[in-house]
Design an enzyme around this catalytic site. Sequence first.
Site: not given
Ligand code: NAD
Length: 450
Positions: A228, A153, A206, A262, A352
Amino acid sequence: MSFAVINPATEETIVTLDSAGIDETDAAVARAKAAYPAWRAVSPADRGRLLRRLATLVEEHHEELARIESQNVGKPIVGARGEVGMVADVFHFYAGAVDKKHGETIPVAGGIDLTFREPLGVVGLIVPWNFPLNISSWKLGPALACGNTVVLKPAELTPLSALRLAELALEAGIPEGVLNVVVGKGSVVGQRLVDHPDVAKIGFTGSTEVGRGVMQGAAATIKRVTLELGGKSANVVFADADLERAAAAAPYAVFDNAGQDCCARSRILVERSAYDRFAELLVDATRNVKVGDPADDATEMGPLISAAHRETVASFVDGKTLFTGAAPTGKGYWYPCTLVEATNDDRIARDEVFGPVAALIPFDDEADAVRIANDTPYGLSGSIWTQNGARALRVARALETGVLSVNSNSSVRVSTPFGGFKQSGFGRELGMHALDGYSEVKNVYYSTEG
Ligand code: NAD
């Protein structure tokens, strides 16, 4: 329901897609479940051959994929090319790794004990919008190599590269049903994958906030999870560092991908005796970051992902601003490189930001640097700048973070483990370690008596 996929540099619609619901998600899980027995029966070497073909196809479509990613995420084309190169390398790596992960034979009384690494079944992979193709590959490579089938997804904002990758997987000969992509809302498609009884594991990248919900949801079916999550990493600059080199690198450690990274070293910790000199060098280096059209080869930083995200980023800049760079005006979600002087208690140093905003924080000595760097709920990445080798190792051991570099900004490499401490998550991606997260150890006792 349909939704528009937007180019953040122009605010134009690239394409309109249908958003999947619960039924489409269930259908994808059913397809993955049906494809699982045959896929896990393919020999590891043959799964490796198919992944290698996929890697080659990614190489052959390198420029096309880089342009899709650059247009959809707003990232500079040169960086997007690098990311697509890494995607090919990731599939090559797991193509070669899969038949090198062996079980053990353990001597025990009355027989012999064998361990096997078994796939988990159907895995749900949920990825964010900042590195859509790259992070998809970090999960797909080990998941497919180990014999799992997958429902991927992508984020609603950036689904295009994952859809193209799924087409290339079919072209590579990976059987239908093994890799499924479902485009839709996290609260619908993502949540359904978390809740679905036929999904054995969630590989999630995320925010920490959503990750917490994923972990809670996974508890109902005791799903495996790899998380992650977010970061608030420190770039620790000691007075004995090569200050010119550290200052020239620091902007790219936080403004890369417009700070939507991230691993962004968004807290720049500088030893007090070198603070003024370093700040001067840092302002000069930041002034040189080229912000503009992502399609231009000279561009180093593009726009933010959305108007809403730009508002969030702007809300952090209320302290003592040391420098604000230039950014295009007009269409596009632009935000300038910004340096703010702060203490580690300020909101800008606690949360963040996920934008091109860095906080400069002075420290007194080594112990103070370690204390400040660790004073955060996160623990993903970081850098240490010093010419004292013993200090570099001492501080590296003391920092509560999963990934560190010394005299460098580097965070990810194909063959080395990547992941967080504390609320940045758990489990490791990349390298041989990622294979552990997509397989389970089975232990078989074989009696040699009678
Ligand atoms: P997000 O948490 O809003 O979304 C991540 C994913 O989760 C998306 O595909 C989203 O549609 C999905 N999602 C949202 N609600 C959900 C639910 N209830 N159940 C399951 N899935 C759900 O994050 P974002 O805004 O897309 O990305 C930014 C974040 O990601 C930042 O916090 C960043 O630090 C983190 N990030 C971490 C890494 C790592 O490797 N540690 C890498 C890249 C980004």
